[in-house]
Enzyme design. Structure first.
Site, PDB file in Angstrom:
ATOM      1  N   ASP A 204      32.631 -46.102  90.056  1.00  0.00           N
ATOM      2  CA  ASP A 204      31.881 -44.857  89.914  1.00  0.00           C
ATOM      3  C   ASP A 204      32.599 -43.774  90.709  1.00  0.00           C
ATOM      4  O   ASP A 204      33.667 -44.026  91.284  1.00  0.00           O
ATOM      5  CB  ASP A 204      30.434 -45.037  90.416  1.00  0.00           C
ATOM      6  CG  ASP A 204      30.352 -45.216  91.933  1.00  0.00           C
ATOM      7  OD1 ASP A 204      31.403 -45.280  92.602  1.00  0.00           O
ATOM      8  OD2 ASP A 204      29.221 -45.280  92.453  1.00  0.00           O
ATOM      9  N   ASP A 206      31.687 -40.880  93.773  1.00  0.00           N
ATOM     10  CA  ASP A 206      30.647 -40.540  94.744  1.00  0.00           C
ATOM     11  C   ASP A 206      30.955 -39.190  95.400  1.00  0.00           C
ATOM     12  O   ASP A 206      32.083 -38.950  95.822  1.00  0.00           O
ATOM     13  CB  ASP A 206      30.588 -41.609  95.852  1.00  0.00           C
ATOM     14  CG  ASP A 206      30.501 -43.032  95.296  1.00  0.00           C
ATOM     15  OD1 ASP A 206      29.401 -43.457  94.907  1.00  0.00           O
ATOM     16  OD2 ASP A 206      31.550 -43.715  95.236  1.00  0.00           O
ATOM     17  N   ASP A 320      27.515 -40.795  91.606  1.00  0.00           N
ATOM     18  CA  ASP A 320      26.482 -40.730  92.648  1.00  0.00           C
ATOM     19  C   ASP A 320      26.623 -39.417  93.407  1.00  0.00           C
ATOM     20  O   ASP A 320      27.710 -39.066  93.848  1.00  0.00           O
ATOM     21  CB  ASP A 320      26.638 -41.885  93.657  1.00  0.00           C
ATOM     22  CG  ASP A 320      26.203 -43.222  93.080  1.00  0.00           C
ATOM     23  OD1 ASP A 320      25.432 -43.226  92.092  1.00  0.00           O
ATOM     24  OD2 ASP A 320      26.626 -44.261  93.616  1.00  0.00           O
TER      25      ASP A 320
HETATM   26  P1  8DG Z   1      33.858 -48.397  93.940  1.00  0.00           P
HETATM   27  O1  8DG Z   1      32.818 -47.435  93.516  1.00  0.00           O
HETATM   28  O2  8DG Z   1      35.230 -47.834  93.917  1.00  0.00           O
HETATM   29  O3  8DG Z   1      33.764 -49.680  93.222  1.00  0.00           O
HETATM   30  O4  8DG Z   1      33.630 -48.750  95.486  1.00  0.00           O
HETATM   31  P2  8DG Z   1      32.845 -47.905  96.542  1.00  0.00           P
HETATM   32  O5  8DG Z   1      32.908 -46.447  96.249  1.00  0.00           O
HETATM   33  O6  8DG Z   1      33.304 -48.345  97.879  1.00  0.00           O
HETATM   34  O7  8DG Z   1      31.388 -48.458  96.377  1.00  0.00           O
HETATM   35  P3  8DG Z   1      30.005 -47.729  96.026  1.00  0.00           P
HETATM   36  O8  8DG Z   1      29.121 -48.809  95.496  1.00  0.00           O
HETATM   37  O9  8DG Z   1      30.191 -46.538  95.170  1.00  0.00           O
HETATM   38  O10 8DG Z   1      29.431 -47.328  97.432  1.00  0.00           O
HETATM   39  C1  8DG Z   1      30.002 -46.316  98.233  1.00  0.00           C
HETATM   40  C2  8DG Z   1      29.378 -46.329  99.593  1.00  0.00           C
HETATM   41  O11 8DG Z   1      28.039 -45.908  99.539  1.00  0.00           O
HETATM   42  C3  8DG Z   1      29.376 -47.706 100.225  1.00  0.00           C
HETATM   43  O12 8DG Z   1      29.830 -47.600 101.543  1.00  0.00           O
HETATM   44  C4  8DG Z   1      27.962 -48.119 100.283  1.00  0.00           C
HETATM   45  C5  8DG Z   1      27.246 -46.799 100.294  1.00  0.00           C
HETATM   46  N1  8DG Z   1      25.902 -46.850  99.728  1.00  0.00           N
HETATM   47  C6  8DG Z   1      25.507 -47.294  98.507  1.00  0.00           C
HETATM   48  N2  8DG Z   1      24.156 -47.204  98.390  1.00  0.00           N
HETATM   49  C7  8DG Z   1      23.729 -46.655  99.539  1.00  0.00           C
HETATM   50  C8  8DG Z   1      22.474 -46.279 100.001  1.00  0.00           C
HETATM   51  O13 8DG Z   1      21.478 -46.450  99.327  1.00  0.00           O
HETATM   52  N3  8DG Z   1      22.418 -45.687 101.231  1.00  0.00           N
HETATM   53  C9  8DG Z   1      23.539 -45.482 101.991  1.00  0.00           C
HETATM   54  N4  8DG Z   1      23.411 -44.905 103.174  1.00  0.00           N
HETATM   55  N5  8DG Z   1      24.740 -45.854 101.568  1.00  0.00           N
HETATM   56  C10 8DG Z   1      24.833 -46.422 100.372  1.00  0.00           C
HETATM   57  O14 8DG Z   1      26.269 -47.712  97.645  1.00  0.00           O
HETATM   58 MN    MN Z   2      32.046 -45.652  94.490  1.00  0.00          MN
HETATM   59 MN    MN Z   3      28.443 -45.302  94.387  1.00  0.00          MN
END
Ligand code: 8DG
Ligand code: MN
Ligand code: MN
Length: 396
Positions: A204, A206, A320
């Protein structure tokens, strides 16, 4: 003759947040195997086992060269009996029988396919499997009630299971940036998650958004979402107050600021025009820019049968969005940059070693009974008594 450099044991500190973990991994065969067992444990709702495998994999990711023998692993932290058995199997036989049989198991395959649907977690997948649903065909045929997220997830299954490239992330970043400044001049946006850590692909994209004047960010998310929606950029969105409860080993949750902190889980419609609009030359090519989005899946999920399947001038991408007040920005930035294990280890370090509670809103010192302020990630690491680790070295 024994090559001493090969037998010399590695040495690694025990918390991932004490280590520098780049994307250069010298032990991918071992870490892929342990990550698969971690994933399988998580999909089976055995979180403790999942974390144990994640920690073991992270230790191997931090090693400066490939593991050649079991003796090198002596004294390394986080390598339990089970992980050591898997590593030994691979070093001696080229593969782990447990990993291979897990990969082949019907249950693992079904859990993977079903949780590959956005909005479907381990519990839902498990319930469906017990009802005899193992694949998307069976899901469509037996038609259990799907919520809005799951409907969107199923509709865009192929797209959402394709990795997102950095140039796609940048193209979406330009759209979000434009939306942010039109609804709130002066606000700014930062790329977070895996792309901030230097990853070339992700599942995704972010983004974290704030405004330099405290309080100006209130109400920003609904405006931002309306703007994006009116321009046709959103295929799905769910905006929430950030009321999520962080893990048990944790965090401070300052009551007063909580309700202003918002996030949005969305599915973005990325069109060819947006891709072309970016300054990245690789996206300018007419050919090859679009991958047929039914690759790998022998199922036509396109409900509109009048259109030819597979070719469309856009793709769906999970995005996100997080909005934070400037006073919490450093905590939000640190908390959303990841990796997930790095975050977990930071909170564990804070709690167990420093008697502090870290969240993506604040850092609370239990001994002094007060919140510790910070305006940068560097300050947070300093409060925690840790050497600063830049994003590109948080790939634990
Ligand atoms: P990817 O998308 O490249 O596969 O990996 P990523 O970017 O590291 O993973 P991600 O699933 O998009 O998550 C990014 C960061 O956000 C990770 O450190 C975890 C954090 N995170 C969530 N959900 C939540 C939440 O509900 N609250 C908080 N504080 N952090 C969150 O994914
Ligand atoms: Mn991500
Ligand atoms: Mn994410």
């Amino acid at each position: 003759l024994v090559n001493l450099s090969e037998v010399a044991a590695f040495s690694v500190p025990s918390y991932a947040c004490q280590r520098r973990t780049t994307l250069e991994n010298h032990n991918t065969v071992l870490t892929d195997a342990l990550s698969l067992l971690a994933e399988n444990a998580e999909l089976s709702e055995e979180d403790g086992r999942g974390v144990a495998f994640r920690r073991a994999a992270a230790v191997l990711k931090a090693l400066p060269k490939p593991v050649a023998s079991m003796t090198q692993l002596r004294g390394l932290p986080c390598l339990g009996e089970h992980s050591l058995r898997v590593i030994k199997d691979i070093l001696e036989n080229g593969a782990s029988s447990e990993v291979e049989s897990t990969k082949q198991s019907e249950r693992y395959k079904a859990l993977k396919v079903l949780t590959g649907i956005f909005g479907v977690g381990a519990r839902t997948a498990d319930r469906w499997i017990r009802d005899g649903i193992h694949n998307l065909r069976q899901l469509q045929d037996s038609g259990p009630t799907l919520n809005r997220a799951q409907q969107a997830g199923l509709e865009h299954y192929d797209d959402l299971n394709q990795p997102v490239s950095k140039s796609d992330a940048d193209a979406i970043g330009e759209v979000v940036e434009k939306a942010v400044v039109s609804v709130l001049p002066g606000a700014h946006m930062t790329l977070i998650g895996g792309f901030r850590r230097g990853k070339l692909t992700g599942h995704d994209v972010d983004f974290l958004i704030t405004h330099p004047e405290e309080g100006r960010e209130v109400g920003l998310m609904p405006k931002l979402v309306s703007w994006l929606e009116s321009q046709g950029f959103l295929l799905y969105q769910k905006t929430t107050r950030n009321s999520y409860l962080e893990s048990k080993d944790g965090p401070a949750r300052p009551a007063s600021n909580m309700d202003r902190f918002e996030r949005c889980f969305s599915i973005f419609k990325l069109t060819k025009e947006e891709k072309r609009g970016t300054k990245h030359p690789e996206t300018l090519t007419e050919n090859g820019a679009q991958t047929p989005d039914n690759g790998g899946l022998d199922l036509d999920l396109d409900l509109d049968q009048t259109k030819p399947a597979g070719h469309k001038p856009w793709r769906a991408v999970r995005v996100d969005l997080v909005v934070s007040p400037i006073s919490q920005f450093a905590f939000a930035l640190l908390g959303w940059t990841g990796s997930k294990l790095f975050e977990r280890e930071l909170r564990r370090w804070a709690g167990h070693e420093k008697s502090m509670s870290l969240s993506s809103h604040a850092l609370y010192d239990n001994r002094q009974s007060k919140y510790l302020r910070a305006t940068s990630e560097e300050e947070i690491f300093a409060h925690l008594g840790l050497e600063f680790v830049p994003p590109s070295e948080r790939n634990a």
